[in-house]
Every structure is written in structure tokens, then in C-alpha cells.
Design a protein around this motif. Structure first.
Motif, short mmCIF file in Angstrom:
data_model
loop_
_atom_site.label_atom_id
_atom_site.label_comp_id
_atom_site.label_asym_id
_atom_site.label_seq_id
_atom_site.Cartn_x
_atom_site.Cartn_y
_atom_site.Cartn_z
N GLY A 219 0.54 -0.88 -0.25
CA GLY A 219 -0.07 0.04 -0.12
C GLY A 219 0.67 1.55 0.20
O GLY A 219 0.33 2.17 0.72
N ALA A 234 -1.89 3.87 -8.13
CA ALA A 234 -2.27 2.72 -7.39
C ALA A 234 -3.27 1.34 -7.95
O ALA A 234 -4.13 1.34 -8.37
CB ALA A 234 -3.21 2.73 -6.22
N VAL A 240 3.96 -1.87 -9.14
CA VAL A 240 3.24 -1.16 -9.93
C VAL A 240 4.84 -0.01 -9.36
O VAL A 240 4.85 0.84 -10.63
CB VAL A 240 1.99 -0.02 -9.66
CG1 VAL A 240 2.08 1.01 -10.10
CG2 VAL A 240 0.64 -1.19 -10.65
N THR A 241 4.87 0.47 -8.35
CA THR A 241 5.89 0.99 -8.15
C THR A 241 7.92 1.15 -8.87
O THR A 241 7.89 0.37 -7.80
CB THR A 241 6.02 1.70 -6.86
OG1 THR A 241 4.71 1.82 -6.51
CG2 THR A 241 7.05 2.69 -6.77
N ALA A 331 -8.82 -3.32 7.37
CA ALA A 331 -9.34 -5.23 6.98
C ALA A 331 -8.99 -6.19 7.98
O ALA A 331 -8.83 -6.80 7.62
CB ALA A 331 -7.86 -5.45 5.54
P1 GTP Z 1 3.83 -2.71 -5.55
O1 GTP Z 1 3.78 -1.20 -7.05
O2 GTP Z 1 3.37 -3.24 -6.19
O3 GTP Z 1 5.17 -2.09 -4.74
O4 GTP Z 1 2.68 -1.51 -4.20
P2 GTP Z 1 2.79 -0.82 -3.04
O5 GTP Z 1 2.84 -1.24 -1.78
O6 GTP Z 1 2.63 0.62 -3.57
O7 GTP Z 1 1.38 -1.01 -2.82
P3 GTP Z 1 -0.32 -0.08 -3.02
O8 GTP Z 1 -0.78 1.02 -3.27
O9 GTP Z 1 -0.64 0.21 -4.93
O10 GTP Z 1 -1.47 -0.92 -2.86
C1 GTP Z 1 -2.35 -2.05 -3.17
C2 GTP Z 1 -3.40 -2.91 -3.17
O11 GTP Z 1 -3.82 -2.13 -1.69
C3 GTP Z 1 -4.38 -1.98 -3.60
O12 GTP Z 1 -5.43 -2.64 -4.02
C4 GTP Z 1 -5.02 -0.48 -2.65
O13 GTP Z 1 -6.21 -0.75 -3.50
C5 GTP Z 1 -4.90 -1.70 -1.15
N1 GTP Z 1 -4.36 -1.11 -0.20
C6 GTP Z 1 -3.76 -0.46 -0.08
N2 GTP Z 1 -4.27 0.09 1.04
C7 GTP Z 1 -4.95 -0.23 1.68
C8 GTP Z 1 -5.89 -0.20 3.26
O14 GTP Z 1 -5.66 0.93 3.35
N3 GTP Z 1 -6.86 -0.97 3.34
C9 GTP Z 1 -6.64 -1.63 2.05
N4 GTP Z 1 -8.26 -2.36 2.67
N5 GTP Z 1 -6.38 -1.96 1.19
C10 GTP Z 1 -5.14 -1.33 1.06
#
Ligand code: GTP
Length: 441
Positions: A219, A234, A240-241, A331
């Protein structure tokens, strides 16, 4: 997910059908192997494949020539044909010899975990530097796999494992690949130099930097957007990042900081890739504070935390002050929440999605960064344009406690970052500067 797939564009007409293959090294390890295969399924999905077959074999170690035992390889070939599998993905790195032998026996495109991760990185790299780094890692992976395999490249034929450098570039001999490796390495050196200059400039401006790190999908990007009000993509897809994004955040005390969103870490990240992304992760070792974003709801949370810490160690970022942020707390059940805070009373339990607890992060950042603040008393000539700039800088980067003007001189007491204090303490002759230093509490 549908939107994400749609974004994959017209180049990918059909999702490939994939078989996943892993080993169980002893009975106690079954759970671990299943979890690992589950993660591999997530990676395959991120690369644009649907998993239609999973094969796990119990054996203490891989067969040196075919990874699985001879009988199991035959079964795999038959099941792959039956289910119309396009690509077989092995859950660890295969040797060049294994790759060729298995391909011969199964008659399908074979890739390993490393190649799959490289492929995802190739799709996701956004900046020139990211793309170059992935290309370098792919070329290095490819080089030993060309040995003695005349048609090894044409066999790839497209799809997963072939994106990035591109087939035309890959269909070439080892000498040309080496030349390309040199050229890409030179380009990366140049980009790194530029990055170092930019970082130096940031240092000089005394703006503190905070790096967001975390296991992939924790996240980070969602939190980054919350904190910076930006709209970087996101998505549920992993990784993605890939390139650090740097944006400005203004703290409630009006100070600014720079926040960078970094690549998502993952267990058993191919070593070539850790090395290739060192430059990207250098942002982290150079930060004033690291926010480690943890998916609180992940069943294997502790293992992910350990994986991230290990990578931070590898990139010399283990000594940077760190705050652990448990995300996705929305969650969790109330019981799970309680267990988490019992385990670690100082844990920040937040939800980047709903915004819950985000204010607490800002407060924590403010106080952690303030540890490196000094109280200074400085005099300025308000008629001097250079001094007026300095006064503006004090207001921008510090917290002004007192500002008095007497006999044409401005006297300012402020709490400012140590780096700025050091620069302000070397005044030109024309400026009388008194300085008193107290460590802020
Ligand atoms: P990478 O780019 O793969 O490293 O991912 P990241 O860590 O940047 O995660 P990103 O912000 O893309 O979120 C990944 C997923 O988790 C998405 O579907 C978001 O909507 C979900 N997500 C992020 N924060 C929360 C949260 O606080 N609660 C819930 N339930 N889902 C979340």
C-alpha cells in the motif's frame, strides 16, 4: 483488476495460460511451498498469465537435469498438453542446462521465477533509468543461457519472458549482447551521476527526505498519494512502483519534506535485480527517515517484514531511522487489531485507503525528523537581498520562534534542520552572526 488488464493494451491480445511448478523439500515445508506457489501465481497474473495448472513435487532437492524427477516431468508434459498451457513457470531459478532439458521434454516455453520477475519489472519500469536497469539485468540473465544453444532465443517466440530488450535485440550473438551490456552500463552510470547531483542539490536545500519502503502490494503508493495528494497509479498488480517518485509534503508546522515512493520489495528478489536497482534504492539509504509500510492483513506478515529488512540491509539502509507503519488495518477484525497493538504497543495502525491514522504518521514524521533540529539565533540585514533569501529559507525549512528587528538588524531565533544550521553558520564577512545551539528535545 479489469481496468488494469485493459491497460495492458493492444499488444497483448490474449492472456497466456500458465502452469506453475514447485518443490516441497520435506513434509514440514509443504505449507511454505504452497505459499510460495501462491505468490508465484500473483506474479504470473501481474505478468499477464492465467494459471491453469499447479504441480508440486515432494523431493529433498531439485533434479540436476530436469528439476522435477523423470516421471513427474512426463506427467507435466502430458497435463500441459491437455490443459493447453503456453508457458511453464518454475518457482526457482533454473540452470541453463535444466532450462534446455526441460524445454525439450515438455515441449512448451519454460521460464523460471527470475525471468518472470524480470518480465514484470520490464513492463512496469517508467523512467529511462528504470528501463535501463531492467534491460541490464535481463541481458545478464540471458548471457550464460546462450551458451551452446544456437536457437535458444528464437524459441522464446513472444509473451512472458521476452519483453524488455526485445526479440530483435536478443536474436544476436553473445558478443553483441556484451557490447550492449557495456553501453547500457555506461548509460546507467550517467543517469546515476545525474541522480547524485540532484540528491546533492536536495541536501544543500536542507529539505529532509522520507523514503517509503515495503513489500510489494503493502500500500505504499496509496499512502504516498494520501500524504502528497498526488495521483500516482495504485493498483492491485504487483510491482507498480518501480521507479522512485519524489514529491513534496508540507508538515503542519509548515516545514517541507520530500517523500520518495520506492520499488516494492519481494522475497528472493533475483540477485541481479537487487544489484541493478541499487541506484534506485540508494534513495533509501540516503533518506533521513524510512517509513516501512506493512500489509497488516497479510497472513505471512512477519516473513514479509523480514524480507524487507534484509533488502534494506543489502542496500546499506539498515541504519536509517525507521518507522514501521501497519497499513490495511481496516481489513483487520477488532481481535486482530488488539493482538497487533499488544505485540507492538508503538505500532502505527493505519489505513491508507480510508485515511485512518494518517495524521498520526504525519505527527510521527514531524517528531522523528525534529530530532535532528537545532535551535539557532541569527542576525540579518533585511536590506541585503541575500539575507532576505536566507530569512525566507529559515521560514520555509524551520520553525521560527522569535523574529525581532532592532537598529536595522533582524534577529531570528528558529529551530532548523542541522544541515541548514551548518550552512547558515558559515556567514559571509558582511553579516554578523551569533549562533547559539541547543539540541531540541
Ligand atoms: P507495489 O507497487 O506492488 O510495490 O505496491 P504498493 O505497495 O505501492 O501498493 P498499492 O498502493 O498499489 O496498493 C496495493 C493494493 O492494496 C491496492 O489494491 C490498494 O487499493 C490496496 N490498499 C492500499 N492501502 C489499503 C488499505 O489501507 N486498506 C485496504 N483494505 N486496502 C489497501
Amino acid at each position: 483488476m479489469a481496468a488494469q488488464r485493459a491497460q495492458r493494451g493492444p499488444g497483448v491480445a490474449r492472456r497466456e495460460r500458465a502452469a506453475l511448478v514447485g518443490l516441497i523439500a520435506g513434509r514440514a515445508r509443504r505449507h511454505e511451498a504452497e505459499r510460495s506457489l501462491e505468490e508465484l501465481a500473483g506474479l504470473a497474473d501481474a505478468a499477464g498469465a492465467d494459471v491453469v495448472l499447479r504441480v508440486l513435487q515432494e523431493r529433498p532437492k531439485p533434479d540436476p537435469s530436469t528439476y522435477l524427477g523423470a516421471g513427474k516431468i512426463e506427467t507435466l508434459a502430458a497435463s500441459a498438453a491437455e490443459t493447453g498451457v503456453d508457458v511453464v513457470i518454475f518457482d526457482s531459478e533454473l540452470t541453463p542446462a535444466q532450462l534446455r532439458q526441460i524445454e525439450e521434454e515438455v515441449g512448451r516455453k519454460i521460464i523460471d521465477r527470475t525471468q518472470l520477475i524480470l518480465d514484470i519489472f520490464a513492463r512496469r519500469a517508467r523512467t529511462r533509468e528504470g528501463k535501463l536497469q531492467v534491460e541490464l539485468a535481463q541481458l545478464k540473465y540471458l548471457l550464460p543461457r546462450l551458451v551452446g544453444a544456437g536457437d535458444a532465443l528464437s524459441r522464446l517466440g513472444g509473451g512472458i519472458g521476452t519483453r524488455g530488450p526485445g526479440e530483435t535485440k536478443l536474436e544476436t550473438d553473445r558478443r553483441r549482447i556484451r557490447t550492449r551490456i557495456h553501453a547500457v552500463s555506461d548509460d546507467i552510470d550517467q543517469v546515476r551521476k545525474r541522480r547524485a547531483q540532484l540528491r546533492e542539490r536536495r541536501h544543500k536545500s536542507s529539505v529532509p527526505t522520507v523514503a517509503l519502503v515495503g513489500y510489494t502490494n503493502a500500500g505504499k503508493t496509496t499512502l504516498f498519494n494520501r500524504l502528497t495528494n498526488a495521483h500516482a497509479e495504485a493498483s492491485d498488480a504487483l510491482f507498480v512502483t518501480l521507479d522512485p517518485l519524489v514529491r513534496q509534503v508540507r508538515l503542519p508546522d509548515r516545514r517541507e519534506l520530500l517523500m520518495s515512493d520506492t520499488v516494492g520489495f519481494i522475497d528472493r528478489l533475483p540477485h541481479a535485480l537487487v544489484a541493478a536497482f541499487r541506484a534506485t534504492l540508494e534513495e533509501t539509504s540516503d533518506a533521513d527517515l524510512v517509513l516501512h509500510v506493512i500489509d497488516a492483513a497479510a497472513p505471512d506478515r512477519e516473513r514479509r517484514i523480514a524480507a524487507v529488512r534484509q533488502v534494506l540491509d543489502e542496500v546499506d539502509a539498515a541504519d536509517v531511522p525507521m518507522v514501521e507503519v501497519y497499513n490495511k488495518c481496516d481489513a483487520l477484525t477488532p481481535d486482530e487489531r488488539r493482538r497487533l497493538t499488544d505485540l507492538d504497543p508503538s505500532a502505527l495502525c493505519i489505513s491508507a485507503l480510508t485515511g485512518e491514522g494518517v495524521d498520526e504518521i504525519v505527527e510521527t514524521m514531524t517528531s522523528r525528523l525534529a530530532l535532528d533540529v537545532q535551535r539557532v539565533t541569527l542576525s540579518f540585514d533585511p536590506d541585503d537581498p541575500a539575507d532576505r533569501d536566507r530569512i525566507a529559507r529559515l521560514y520555509r525549512h524551520g520553525h521560527v520562534v522569535l523574529h525581532e528587528t532592532r537598529d536595522g538588524q533582524a534577529s531570528i531565533v528558529a529551530d532548523i534542520p542541522r544541515r541548514l544550521a551548518d550552512r547558515m553558520s558559515a556567514p559571509p564577512n558582511t553579516r554578523s552572526t551569533r549562533r547559539r545551539r541547543d539540541e531540541a528535545k
